[in-house]
Design an enzyme around this catalytic site. Structure first.
Site, short mmCIF file in Angstrom:
data_model
loop_
_atom_site.label_atom_id
_atom_site.label_comp_id
_atom_site.label_asym_id
_atom_site.label_seq_id
_atom_site.Cartn_x
_atom_site.Cartn_y
_atom_site.Cartn_z
N GLY A 143 24.84 16.80 32.26
CA GLY A 143 24.37 18.18 32.04
C GLY A 143 23.97 18.39 30.60
N ARG A 179 21.02 13.27 35.99
CA ARG A 179 22.12 12.62 36.69
C ARG A 179 21.43 11.55 37.54
NH1 ARG A 179 26.32 16.23 35.21
NH2 ARG A 179 25.75 18.40 35.42
N ASP A 231 31.94 12.54 30.17
CA ASP A 231 32.75 11.35 30.52
C ASP A 231 32.09 10.48 31.60
OD1 ASP A 231 33.24 13.28 32.41
OD2 ASP A 231 35.41 12.98 32.46
N THR A 265 29.12 18.23 26.10
CA THR A 265 29.19 18.97 27.37
C THR A 265 29.76 20.35 27.05
OG1 THR A 265 30.44 19.23 29.42
CG2 THR A 265 31.39 17.72 27.84
N ASP A 315 31.73 21.87 28.82
CA ASP A 315 33.04 22.02 29.47
C ASP A 315 34.24 21.79 28.53
OD1 ASP A 315 31.53 22.37 31.75
OD2 ASP A 315 31.78 20.30 32.43
N ASP A 318 35.95 19.18 28.10
CA ASP A 318 37.03 18.53 28.86
C ASP A 318 37.22 17.06 28.50
OD1 ASP A 318 34.58 17.77 29.85
OD2 ASP A 318 35.13 17.91 31.96
N ARG A 355 33.36 23.13 35.19
CA ARG A 355 33.68 22.14 36.24
C ARG A 355 35.14 22.32 36.65
NH1 ARG A 355 30.57 17.29 37.43
NH2 ARG A 355 29.49 17.57 35.49
P1 ADP Z 1 28.60 13.89 32.44
O1 ADP Z 1 28.18 12.72 31.60
O2 ADP Z 1 28.20 15.19 31.85
O3 ADP Z 1 30.07 13.82 32.85
P2 ADP Z 1 27.86 12.94 35.11
O4 ADP Z 1 29.26 12.74 35.58
O5 ADP Z 1 26.88 13.53 36.06
O6 ADP Z 1 27.75 13.84 33.80
O7 ADP Z 1 27.33 11.51 34.65
C1 ADP Z 1 26.01 11.34 34.15
C2 ADP Z 1 25.42 10.05 34.69
O8 ADP Z 1 26.19 8.94 34.20
C3 ADP Z 1 25.46 9.90 36.21
O9 ADP Z 1 24.39 10.56 36.85
C4 ADP Z 1 25.32 8.39 36.34
O10 ADP Z 1 24.00 7.97 36.15
C5 ADP Z 1 26.18 7.90 35.17
N1 ADP Z 1 27.55 7.64 35.64
C6 ADP Z 1 28.55 8.53 35.82
N2 ADP Z 1 29.66 7.93 36.30
C7 ADP Z 1 29.34 6.62 36.44
C8 ADP Z 1 30.05 5.47 36.94
N3 ADP Z 1 31.32 5.56 37.36
N4 ADP Z 1 29.39 4.30 36.97
C9 ADP Z 1 28.12 4.20 36.54
N5 ADP Z 1 27.40 5.24 36.07
C10 ADP Z 1 27.99 6.43 36.02
O1 F6P Z 2 29.23 19.70 33.00
C1 F6P Z 2 28.46 20.82 32.70
C2 F6P Z 2 28.29 21.68 33.93
O2 F6P Z 2 27.48 22.78 33.59
C3 F6P Z 2 29.58 22.14 34.59
O3 F6P Z 2 30.17 23.22 33.90
C4 F6P Z 2 29.11 22.47 35.96
O4 F6P Z 2 30.16 22.32 36.90
C5 F6P Z 2 28.04 21.44 36.22
O5 F6P Z 2 27.63 20.95 34.95
C6 F6P Z 2 26.85 21.97 36.95
O6 F6P Z 2 25.96 20.91 37.12
P1 F6P Z 2 24.52 21.05 37.79
O7 F6P Z 2 23.67 21.79 36.83
O8 F6P Z 2 24.07 19.63 37.96
O9 F6P Z 2 24.73 21.77 39.05
#
Ligand code: ADP
Ligand code: F6P
Length: 348
Positions: A36, A97, A128, A151, A153, A155, A197
């Site tokens: 995000g 994502r 994360d 982020t 969040d 978190d 989140r």
């Molecule tokens: P954030 O980085 O804000 O936590 P996401 O959890 O959506 O957001 O992760 C962002 C991107 O990182 C995912 O769309 C994916 O491409 C990659 N990613 C997340 N988790 C994994 C994982 N366990 N293994 C490989 N790639 C990952």
């Molecule tokens: O991690 C940032 C965040 O805005 C969270 O607060 C929320 O749960 C999520 O992303 C929303 O994601 P998306 O825009 O992909 O629906």
């Protein structure tokens, strides 16, 4: 930097590094934003680019996060490429994502493009999830990677604050102040849903700063009957309106669900729901977010050159700290329970 020694031990223990073992072999770095978007990501990119140039490295940007690695969307970046981006929300590199990156095949394709573009190391700006992906690039392909926590969040373990959080809470508080005007004018109770989140940081800070009457966050048990008795008690004290903040990960459901449950028990109350949603992710970053992003982006390049790979650069008590991705992803920032108590006391 703190934890330099421990991070060296960590890396040497788990990653006897292959072709990338000498930090002086890093000549070109890549930078991407993932997950995000968060206000301050542009300021972090700028800091990465300018610090890398200061250390005589070449820099390329990857568009659209891991998706851009898979689709080979790689562009050269110079100092002027990041002129005037410090005040802009979003990320000019764009973010995504990327489901394909969860697969080993997707990561192998990404690595092929990294090698073709002669990228020796990567800075990943994101949350994360993004760090889990980065960790796999290091484990599976030996690519030096460093993370910068961004982020709204807040978190992520290993930093007191994440880039974007301060802007998001200021946006939320401005919205709550405005909703308060209508709530007061019409004797209404507003249920305001904020993002986060499964973490309640935005809710807690917005609640204290916005003077909310009640706050529901995932970290603490909540009870609709208790919430109703607070609201009734407020009425008895001549508080004719109210703001209830609901974190999006709240166990009782969304703000819509909670407003409905309250209305069933208190049918005489005039209730409204506002979900702040993605406006919390946008806008020009605050001064705090710009400074944090600048310091962490600068720290990411220095960590790479120090040979600290597979870590996230964070700030704790004013000090830069490198936390291994595995630890940053396995643990969570804890809500300060005392602050929950303070929010409650000040709402009386
Ligand atoms: P954030 O980085 O804000 O936590 P996401 O959890 O959506 O957001 O992760 C962002 C991107 O990182 C995912 O769309 C994916 O491409 C990659 N990613 C997340 N988790 C994994 C994982 N366990 N293994 C490989 N790639 C990952
Ligand atoms: O991690 C940032 C965040 O805005 C969270 O607060 C929320 O749960 C999520 O992303 C929303 O994601 P998306 O825009 O992909 O629906």
């Amino acid at each position: 930097m703190q934890n330099v020694a421990s991070s060296f031990v960590y890396l040497h223990k788990f990653y006897p590094l292959h072709s990338y073992s000498m930090q002086n072999k890093i000549k070109r770095i890549g930078v991407l934003t993932s997950g995000g978007d968060a206000p301050g990501m542009n300021a972090a990119i700028r800091a990465v680019v300018r610090t890398a140039i200061f250390y005589k490295l070449e820099v390329v940007g990857i568009s659209q996060g891991y998706g851009g690695l898979i689709d080979n969307k790689i562009i050269p970046l110079q100092s002027h490429s990041v002129s005037k981006v410090i005040s802009l929300g979003g990320t000019f590199l764009k973010s995504s994502r990327c489901p394909a990156f969860y697969t080993p095949e997707g990561r192998t394709l990404a690595m092929q493009h990294i090698l073709k573009a002669e990228i020796d190391a990567l800075v990943v700006i994101g949350g994360d999830g993004s760090f889990r992906g980065a960790q796999l690039l290091l484990e599976e392909h030996g690519l030096p990677v460093v993370g910068v926590p961004a982020t709204i969040d807040n978190d992520i373990y290993g930093t007191d604050f994440t880039i974007g959080f301060d802007t998001a809470i200021n946006t939320a508080v401005q919205a709550i102040d405005k909703l308060r005007d209508t709530a007061d004018s019409h004797n209404m109770v507003f249920f305001v849903e904020v993002m986060g989140r499964d973490a309640g940081f935005i809710a807690l800070y917005a609640s204290i700063a916005g003077g909310a009457e009640a706050t529901l966050i995932p970290e603490l048990p909540s009870d609709i009957d208790k919430l109703c008795s607070y609201l009734e008690w407020d009425r008895r004290k001549n508080k004719t309106s109210g703001i209830v903040i609901v974190a999006e990960g709240e166990e009782q459901g969304s703000a819509v669900d909670i407003a409905r449950k309250v209305k069933e028990k208190l049918p005489g109350y005039d209730t409204r729901v506002t979900t702040l949603g993605h406006i919390q992710r946008g806008g020009s970053p605050t001064c705090s977010d710009r400074v944090l992003a600048s310091v962490l982006g600068h720290g990411a390049i220095e960590a790479l050159l120090d040979g600290q790979w597979g870590v996230m650069v964070g700030q704790r008590n004013g000090q830069l700290v490198c936390t291994p991705f595995e630890e940053a992803c396995a643990k969570h920032n804890e809500i300060n329970k005392k602050w929950c108590e303070i929010a409650y006391v000040l709402s009386l």
